[in-house]
Design a protein around this motif. Structure first.
Motif, short mmCIF file in Angstrom:
data_model
loop_
_atom_site.label_atom_id
_atom_site.label_comp_id
_atom_site.label_asym_id
_atom_site.label_seq_id
_atom_site.Cartn_x
_atom_site.Cartn_y
_atom_site.Cartn_z
N ASN A 41 0.81 -1.23 0.00
CA ASN A 41 0.00 0.00 0.00
C ASN A 41 0.84 1.27 0.00
O ASN A 41 0.66 2.14 0.85
CB ASN A 41 -0.97 0.01 1.19
N SER A 43 1.48 4.81 -1.07
CA SER A 43 0.71 5.92 -1.65
C SER A 43 1.59 7.15 -1.68
O SER A 43 2.79 7.08 -1.41
CB SER A 43 -0.56 6.17 -0.83
N THR A 48 2.42 0.97 4.16
CA THR A 48 2.15 -0.03 5.19
C THR A 48 3.23 -1.11 5.12
O THR A 48 3.56 -1.59 4.04
CB THR A 48 0.76 -0.65 5.01
N THR A 91 1.57 1.38 9.73
CA THR A 91 1.47 2.32 8.63
C THR A 91 2.22 3.60 8.98
O THR A 91 2.02 4.17 10.04
CB THR A 91 -0.01 2.65 8.33
#
Length: 144
Positions: A41, A43, A48, A91
């Motif tokens: 993940n 972004s 994460t 995260t």
């Protein structure tokens, strides 16, 4: 007589120096290890990390990261994920878009800080929030 005594002494030395030591070992002595399982993940402002910490008496564990290689608790950003051994997912937020980062897992056991192998990733490009969703009717190719 001296020959028998020499043979007997040699026999005792062989038994005493046996590599097959049956002395009791501490059953709680588990080898400490820290590692990143997967980076997921990614972004523009967060990532994460799935990690695992093994060992006894883990008083703190988490992630360290930065834009320079070899991040540590002393020279980088960090995020604690509590204590104890096992798998964890954390995260990291507040990242800059389109920036390269280095990350490692850390664990503190008996006052010693252990670090995993270093991994790197690049945060994705920040998308413009003014994305038009609909149809566009072109009347002329002049404006293209």
């Amino acid at each position: 007589m001296i020959t028998r005594f020499s043979i007997f002494l040699s026999f005792l030395m062989l038994i005493g120096c046996s590599a097959n030591d049956d002395s009791p070992q501490n059953e709680n002595s588990e080898q400490e290890s820290v590692s990143i399982v997967e980076i997921i993940n990614i972004s523009s402002n967060s990532v994460t990390i799935e990690a695992v910490v093994q060992g006894n008496e883990i008083t703190d564990k988490g992630l360290v990261w930065g834009t320079t290689s070899n991040p540590t608790l002393e020279n980088s950003e960090s995020k604690s994920d509590g204590s104890g051994a096992g798998n964890f997912t954390a995260t990291i937020t507040g990242l800059q878009s389109k920036t390269g980062y280095f990350v490692r897992v850390y664990a503190i056991s008996n006052g010693i800080t252990l670090y995993s192998e270093e991994y790197s990733f690049t945060s994705s490009t920040l998308c413009d929030s003014n994305i038009y969703d609909g149809y566009v009717l072109l009347l002329s190719l002049i404006h293209i």
